[in-house]
Design an enzyme around this catalytic site. Structure first.
Site, PDB file in Angstrom:
ATOM      1  N   GLY A  95      15.517 -53.966   1.510  1.00  0.00           N
ATOM      2  CA  GLY A  95      16.488 -54.605   2.387  1.00  0.00           C
ATOM      3  C   GLY A  95      17.794 -53.858   2.522  1.00  0.00           C
ATOM      4  O   GLY A  95      18.512 -54.031   3.505  1.00  0.00           O
ATOM      5  N   SER A 524      28.550 -16.582  11.806  1.00  0.00           N
ATOM      6  CA  SER A 524      27.269 -17.316  11.783  1.00  0.00           C
ATOM      7  C   SER A 524      27.000 -17.874  10.395  1.00  0.00           C
ATOM      8  O   SER A 524      26.100 -17.391   9.692  1.00  0.00           O
ATOM      9  CB  SER A 524      26.121 -16.429  12.269  1.00  0.00           C
ATOM     10  OG  SER A 524      26.092 -15.179  11.640  1.00  0.00           O
TER      11      SER A 524
END
Length: 611
Positions: A95, A524
């Site tokens: 849950g 990069s």
């Protein structure tokens, strides 16, 4: 026993709504608990201090030590039981919001859902979230179990108010079959038999309701034939078969089939199993098919009915449930796994994110943990698919992080984008090999990566100068220069950095198609994006060069004053300061600038790319 088939269902709801207790009660009432298990359960219940004489049935299902200690469900627990009418597999789904991904896993193979609501609390955010996911995943039947009615005095008004609220929400998300039952999982009220404590309720018990749920067991068999290829079986030179699970339809020797995404057509020659050849194979059977013709049919291909094949496309719109702590990064490459197919996929920024409470479609630049949204994605090659509402097997997928191999999202394909069918590759008479031959050289991308100030631009410039003296045809793409034009609209967030590299990679690929040697100088910082560019290139044409300079040395140079500004907080997302740099793990070349001059580095690079 009047068997109406197997029913798979999930129990879900918010934390502490009593899901595990209810399943334990179902197992007890259907006599699935052996005497020694019951005795152990009673002892465990006394040990943990269950109130009164009640047995804590949740202990039957909460198998992990962490679950028992915390009194919550973490993993998806599967249990089996049977009644006089049918057999069941039930998944007890967690849950807590942080375990939404576990709930999606449990729901992906279910036929129905039992959604629990604590009668004291009413509908909560997780109730709505799970209900939305139930509908998104395609479950048609919902049993609303209003639990812990004993704690609200078995009050009918409480039950009626919760049911009215839920039916209104269910109608908005498209759930039409809602069957509401007031229950107490702990005391067993209305679980297997009607409870005298609630004489105002005259409906069936939970078990009777589950027994009566309609389940179309033959739906897959009625659909056109589909079999994703799991394995190409070549035990010897005389036998070539294609093994897989028939996910839909039926197939017989002599049937015409089409292999996608290639589109080759053939005919079924044999249906082979360990027990001998079959005259027919149906949905749910694992078989090996042989074809009458030698056509391309690798792992990941789909063998389908020739007259009614699925689609193949490389751009889609999909609903995505994001499952990773790190947010979705538009432009980053992820592995997309759909059945036996695995392709590389990039996602655009979400079209919208769904507010599960209001169902409002919210603007979003990314998706965070447990967020649900509509996205457009592109794959590196055509994907054989069907919309998820037609086929879970060919419409449901997962996304996998290429670096960590962690599953980061589950998705449901809605449709192919029109441009994926309208835009085609144009055949060109002058090939890339011809262009390279005219220049008397082999195309390559020399990708220099490293920290700001490492010396990438200096070394790249020297490489190009030396290659020009050798009459080589080159082009230098520099990180700063492309941001003046091609990428002037991009900033320096992680998402913008990814898009920056993607665009540069596409340009570099076009330049190699022209036969050029392309030199790039970009920080990069992320391995995933450097790998993305590598995959764009032909085999052996991507040469990654790590300009290995310690941060302290790069910062000491600080020709542009960027480190000073980053340290002062004037520049955000600066690599090495408040944004990470991921060094290459297996570059083609490492240049240690503490031991090598720029001129020596350039010579080393040229020696690597020029035979």
């Amino acid at each position: 026993m009047t068997d109406t088939g197997l029913l798979r269902f999930i129990t879900c709801g918010s934390v502490d709504d009593g899901k595990s207790t209810l399943i334990g009660r179902l197992l007890h009432d259907t006599r699935q608990i052996l005497d020694d298990q019951l005795a152990s359960l009673e002892a465990d219940s006394r040990r943990i201090g269950t109130q009164g004489e009640e047995i804590d049935f949740a202990l039957l299902v909460d198998g992990l030590d962490a679950e028992r200690e915390q009194g919550i469900t973490i993993d998806v627990a599967y249990r089996f039981f049977a009644t006089a009418r049918r057999k069941y597999i039930v998944a007890d789904c967690p849950g807590h919001e942080q375990y939404t991904r576990n709930m999606v896993t449990g729901a992906s193979t279910a036929d129905a859902a039992v959604i629990l609501v604590d009668a004291r609390k009413g509908l909560l955010t997780q109730t709505r979230r799970h209900s939305f996911l139930v509908r998104l995943i395609g479950l048609d039947h919902v049993v609303l179990a209003v639990n812990k009615m004993d704690l609200v005095g078995h009050d009918q008004q409480v039950f009626d108010a919760i049911v009215a609220d839920y039916r209104a929400f269910a109608a908005r998300i498209g759930i039409s079959d809602v069957r509401a039952i007031p229950v107490s999982g702990l005391r067993g009220d209305n679980v297997s038999t009607r409870s005298p404590a609630m004489p105002w309720y005259d409906g069936p018990s939970l078990i009777d309701t589950l027994d009566a749920l309609p389940v179309d067991q033959d739906r897959a068999a009625r659909r056109p034939f589909r079999m994703p290829v799991q394995w190409v079986n070549r035990p010897d030179q005389d036998f070539r078969g294609f093994a897989g699970l028939v996910t839909a339809g039926t197939v017989r020797p002599g049937d015409d089939v089409r292999v996608l995404p290639g589109g080759g057509v053939s005919r079924i020659a044999r249906i082979v199993t360990a027990g001998g050849d079959l005259p027919v194979a149906v949905a749910g059977q694992s078989v090996t098919l042989t074809l009458a013709d030698e056509i391309d049919c690798p792992r990941g291909a789909v063998i389908a009915a020739a007259g009614d094949p699925p689609q193949a496309a490389d751009q889609f719109e999909a609903m995505v449930v994001w499952m990773a702590p790190e947010p979705l990064l538009p432009g980053r490459g992820y592995w997309l796994k759909l059945g036996t197919q695995t392709v590389s996929a990039t996602l655009q920024p979400p079209k919208y994110q769904v507010n599960v409470n209001t169902l409002e479609q919210l603007a979003a630049k990314t998706l965070d943990l447990n967020a649900i949204g509509a996205v457009q994605l592109a794959t590196d090659r055509p994907l054989t698919f069907e919309p998820y509402e037609d086929s879970r097997d060919l419409g449901g997928f997962i996304l996998i992080d290429k670096t960590t191999n962690a599953t980061v999202a589950a998705g449901m394909i809605r449709f192919a984008l029109r441009r994926s069918q309208n835009v085609h590759w144009q055949a060109l008479d002058v090939t890339r090999d011809r262009r390279a031959a005219l220049k008397n050289q082999k195309p390559a991308v020399v990708w220099l990566t490293g920290l700001s100030g490492a010396g990438k631009s200096t070394i790249a410039n020297l490489v190009e100068k030396k290659l020009a003296r050798m009459n080589r045809h080159t082009f230098l793409l520099d990180g700063d220069n492309v941001r003046h034009g091609l990428n002037r609209d991009l900033g320096f967030t992680e998402a913008d950095r990814i898009e920056n590299i993607r665009r540069v990679g596409e340009v570099a690929k076009l330049m190699t198609d022209a036969g050029l040697i392309v030199i790039t100088a970009f920080i990069s910082p992320f391995r995933a994006e450097r790998q993305m560019v590598r995959q764009m290139m032909a085999e052996g044409e991507f040469v990654e060069v790590f300009i290995d300079t310690p941060l302290a040395l790069a910062e000491a140079r600080d020709v542009k004053g960027l480190y000073r500004k980053a340290r002062a907080g004037e520049i955000l997302n600066f690599t090495g300061i408040d944004s990470p740099y991921e060094p290459p793990e297996a570059p083609e070349l490492v240049i240690d600038t503490t031991r090598m001059t720029a001129d020596e580095a350039a010579d080393a690079i040229i020696a690597r790319i020029i035979p």
